[in-house]
Design an enzyme around this catalytic site. Structure first.
Site, PDB file in Angstrom:
ATOM      1  N   CYS A   6      31.747  21.754  65.735  1.00 29.88           N
ATOM      2  CA  CYS A   6      33.068  22.246  66.107  1.00 29.88           C
ATOM      3  C   CYS A   6      34.054  22.009  64.960  1.00 29.88           C
ATOM      4  CB  CYS A   6      33.589  21.601  67.371  1.00 29.88           C
ATOM      5  SG  CYS A   6      32.605  21.849  68.844  1.00 29.88           S
ATOM      6  N   ARG A  58      29.904  23.537  59.684  1.00 34.06           N
ATOM      7  CA  ARG A  58      29.778  22.485  60.692  1.00 34.06           C
ATOM      8  C   ARG A  58      28.900  22.913  61.859  1.00 34.06           C
ATOM      9  NH1 ARG A  58      33.813  18.481  60.254  1.00 34.06           N
ATOM     10  NH2 ARG A  58      33.803  18.096  62.489  1.00 34.06           N
ATOM     11  N   TRP A 106      30.922  24.612  69.113  1.00 38.20           N
ATOM     12  CA  TRP A 106      29.483  24.366  69.239  1.00 38.20           C
ATOM     13  C   TRP A 106      29.267  23.940  70.680  1.00 38.20           C
ATOM     14  CZ3 TRP A 106      25.950  20.269  70.002  1.00 38.20           C
ATOM     15  CH2 TRP A 106      24.655  20.478  69.511  1.00 38.20           C
ATOM     16  N   ASN A 141      37.778  19.090  70.074  1.00 37.41           N
ATOM     17  CA  ASN A 141      36.435  18.638  69.701  1.00 37.41           C
ATOM     18  C   ASN A 141      36.130  17.370  70.486  1.00 37.41           C
ATOM     19  OD1 ASN A 141      36.344  20.666  67.816  1.00 37.41           O
ATOM     20  ND2 ASN A 141      36.507  19.327  66.031  1.00 37.41           N
ATOM     21  N   GLY A 142      34.873  17.195  70.891  1.00 37.43           N
ATOM     22  CA  GLY A 142      34.487  15.988  71.595  1.00 37.43           C
ATOM     23  C   GLY A 142      34.037  16.294  73.012  1.00 37.43           C
ATOM     24  N   GLU A 156      11.372  13.137  55.574  1.00 43.60           N
ATOM     25  CA  GLU A 156      12.467  14.029  55.207  1.00 43.60           C
ATOM     26  C   GLU A 156      11.952  15.420  54.862  1.00 43.60           C
ATOM     27  OE1 GLU A 156      16.299  15.471  54.240  1.00 43.60           O
ATOM     28  OE2 GLU A 156      15.515  13.909  55.562  1.00 43.60           O
ATOM     29  N   LYS A 174      13.296  18.773  56.767  1.00 41.21           N
ATOM     30  CA  LYS A 174      13.847  19.961  56.101  1.00 41.21           C
ATOM     31  C   LYS A 174      13.107  21.217  56.543  1.00 41.21           C
ATOM     32  CE  LYS A 174      17.208  18.413  54.246  1.00 41.21           C
ATOM     33  NZ  LYS A 174      17.218  17.667  55.482  1.00 41.21           N
ATOM     34  N   GLU A 214      14.250  22.081  60.085  1.00 36.08           N
ATOM     35  CA  GLU A 214      15.649  22.473  60.212  1.00 36.08           C
ATOM     36  C   GLU A 214      15.903  23.921  59.815  1.00 36.08           C
ATOM     37  OE1 GLU A 214      18.356  18.520  59.456  1.00 36.08           O
ATOM     38  OE2 GLU A 214      17.377  19.410  57.713  1.00 36.08           O
ATOM     39  N   HIS A 217      -5.384   8.134  63.205  1.00 37.02           N
ATOM     40  CA  HIS A 217      -5.128   7.529  64.507  1.00 37.02           C
ATOM     41  C   HIS A 217      -4.527   8.531  65.490  1.00 37.02           C
ATOM     42  CE1 HIS A 217      -6.190   3.540  63.121  1.00 37.02           C
ATOM     43  NE2 HIS A 217      -5.422   3.729  62.044  1.00 37.02           N
ATOM     44  N   LYS A 256      26.660  20.280  61.048  1.00 33.93           N
ATOM     45  CA  LYS A 256      26.692  19.414  59.874  1.00 33.93           C
ATOM     46  C   LYS A 256      27.065  17.978  60.236  1.00 33.93           C
ATOM     47  CE  LYS A 256      26.512  18.604  55.435  1.00 33.93           C
ATOM     48  NZ  LYS A 256      25.185  18.559  54.789  1.00 33.93           N
TER      49      LYS A 256
END
Length: 596
Positions: free
Chosen positions: A2, A28, A74, A100-101, A469, A473, A476, A492, A591
């Site tokens: 947002c 964002r 968002w 926002n929130g 990571e 990536k 995402e 395993h 973001k």
């Protein structure tokens, strides 16, 4: 997630300023957008979808107010529809609010307001706010008092901006969600992040929790929610607006991958003395912890895992915790230093973990990219990674600079073995990353495996967080299944998923026992006909068992992890680009995650 923009004093440029500000906040993450301007009346235009769709809708609208607010949403409460988009209004249409929130007590408030005759048109928690203001105005309160009283009834996290018909003022309040003021000449701005107004001013004031701001063309004031004046420092933003452009690259992410050599130099500058073999971090002071607990989320958590090993290797007990788990199951703290690793400095889960630690009397340190962020202000100490603005949602240069910053942190607080050797490797890191950017065959690898069923990444030691990571990536931005493992864990369970159409990326550096063990794991994969992509410095014989090799220069194991990660960033980018995805704004992601 947002975005908020507000402005006062822009006169005929108000609407263009709002829309431009929203466009700079697209990174964002959002699924709808809208604006409101106020003069004698309040005009609102909002729509689900992208900023381009908002622009098209505005072409047929007549918004004439000289103060305004805007928002990119968002979705949390209710799907992304026109009705659920911000700004939201009261029954009279005289009040408009962006938020926002999450308002945790919104259902109670909504039921109360509906029972007294208010009509709701959305599914959002935000819509209770303008109706609360409406009630206060109906009782005779002036707008500022009405908004203060309304905000005082909210429970949860919020950054709120409000305009009222007949008043050339933007009102704002903050609790657990970022807001920053921009101070121009005879004009004032409000936003959830600096890029929204950076084209107009570099002078900023960061709001803290429990503060209330009033923006007018003649100036600005900040008070507590109860009305007590608050003295605020004015900071200067030290990066140029040009840094938030694409500079000719197809995507921000690709640009930011290629900015890593410069970002790494900025991170190192003035802190490392190679001649003396020392690292000095003035921002942190003299910290000598008996133990370290890292708290972080997402990519920053992978950096925290890497940082924890740096401290353990220097003989200091260290652990990395997912911040969201840390809050609900706090481990013994004793005299540990709690380090929050957060790119934005506004990550809600990480802030909660840091606050939990501080309540227990423990020293806290923020490792962040954003000067003046909440984490930087609330922690006892702040250490800035100096990556510069990062617009792409998927972190790239902030991860590599986090790795380097944590190296510096560990070296400054411990008596690490081979300190001069490590410092020398850090010095060479920017040029070595540039070499990879110039020579990497990642695009060819991406073209070979773009239609894989899944992607697996393995590593040990410093390379294990890099494997995690690399997988993140890939998830995402390609939306393909990808997993990272400590390489010894393959047998395993995960080995059951390995097929001839699941390439395995193996990070193998050096030629010690650890490297030999990973080579053994690669042989296990090869025996199941899975293709292998080795990321290697050529010291081991892993290339004998690999279908492709992404080469890195020989260096210290610590910095080899940064180099290996660069290749994996490029592979993920090129796979996503082959699919034609919106790389900078991947679906469902934001973001800065400012809600828990």
């Amino acid at each position: 997630m947002c975005g908020i923009i507000g402005c006062v004093g822009r006169d005929d440029a108000t609407l263009d300023t709002l829309v431009h500000g929203l466009s700079t906040l697209e990174y964002r993450g959002y699924d709808s957008a809208g604006v409101a301007t106020a003069s004698n009346s309040v005009d609102v235009v909002k729509t689900s979808g992208k900023i381009e769709e908002l622009r098209e809708t505005l072409e047929g609208a007549a918004l004439t107010g000289d103060v305004g607010i805007g928002h990119t949403r968002w979705s949390t409460h209710g799907p992304p529809t026109d009705a659920n988009s911000h700004p939201h209004q009261d029954c009279t249409g005289d009040v408009a609010v962006v938020h926002n929130g999450i308002i945790e007590n919104y259902q109670h408030l909504r039921d109360e307001l509906a029972a007294s005759g208010h009509t709701f048109t959305s599914d959002t928690d935000t819509e209770v706010i303008p109706h609360l203001v409406e009630d206060q105005l109906a009782e005779g309160a002036e707008p500022e008092r009405a908004i203060r009283n309304a905000v005082s009834r909210l429970e949860g996290s919020y950054a709120v901006a409000v305009v009222v018909a007949g008043h050339g003022t933007v009102y704002a309040a903050r609790n657990d969600s970022p807001l920053v003021l921009g101070l121009g000449e005879d004009e004032t701005f409000l936003a959830s992040d600096v890029p929204a107004f950076r084209d107009y001013t570099d002078q900023v004031v960061y709001l803290d929790d429990g503060e209330f701001a009033r923006l007018e063309d003649k100036g600005w004031t900040v008070t507590t929610l109860d009305g007590d004046p608050v003295e605020k420092d004015v900071d200067t933003i030290d990066w140029d607006p040009e840094e938030t452009g694409k500079s000719g690259y197809d995507h921000y992410m690709l640009k930011e991958i290629h900015e890593q050599p410069r970002a790494l130099r900025q991170c190192l500058r003035g802190r490392v003395d190679e001649m003396a073999g020392t690292v000095t971090i003035e921002d942190v002071g003299d910290l000598s912890p008996d133990g370290v607990q890292f708290v972080a989320c997402g990519t920053s958590y992978h950096a925290a895992l890497y940082g924890a090993q740096l401290f353990r290797d220097a003989g200091i007990p260290a652990q990395a915790f997912l911040a969201s788990e840390y809050v609900t199951s706090v481990p013994p703290l004793s005299d540990a230093l709690v380090v929050g690793v957060t790119q934005s400095g506004e990550t809600a889960d990480t802030l909660s973990a840091l606050r939990t630690a501080r309540k227990r009397g423990v020293k806290t340190l923020a490792v962040t990219n954003v000067v003046g962020s909440t984490a930087a202000r609330e922690c006892n100490h702040a250490f800035y990674i100096r990556a510069g603005p990062e617009i792409g949602v998927a972190a790239s240069k902030t991860f590599s600079t986090q790795q380097v910053a944590l190296n510096q942190l560990a070296l400054s607080m411990t008596d690490a073995d081979a300190t001069r050797e490590i410092i020398s490797a850090l010095r060479d890191l920017p040029s070595n990353v540039q070499r990879i950017l110039d020579e990497s065959t990642a695009r060819s690898v991406a073209e070979t495996y773009e239609n894989a069923d899944a992607y697996f990444f393995i590593g040990r030691g410093y390379q294990y967080p890099v494997a995690l990571e690399g997988a993140l990536k890939m998830k995402e931005i390609t939306y393909k299944h990808a997993e990272g493992f400590a390489s010894g864990e393959l047998k395993h369970g995960p080995l059951a998923l390995v097929t001839e159409n699941t390439p395995v990326f193996a990070v193998v550096t050096g030629d010690d026992e650890q490297a030999r063990k990973i080579v053994g794991n690669v042989k296990e994969v090869e025996a199941r006909d899975a293709p292998v992509v080795a990321i290697s410095d050529g010291q081991s014989d892993v290339s004998r068992y690999a279908d492709h090799v992404l080469e890195i220069p020989e260096t210290h194991p610590r910095t080899a992890a940064v180099l290996a990660n660069t290749h994996l960033q490029l592979v993920a980018y090129h796979v996503a680009n082959l699919f034609g995805h919106n790389i900078d704004k991947p679906r469902n992601l934001a973001k800065s995650v400012t809600v828990e």
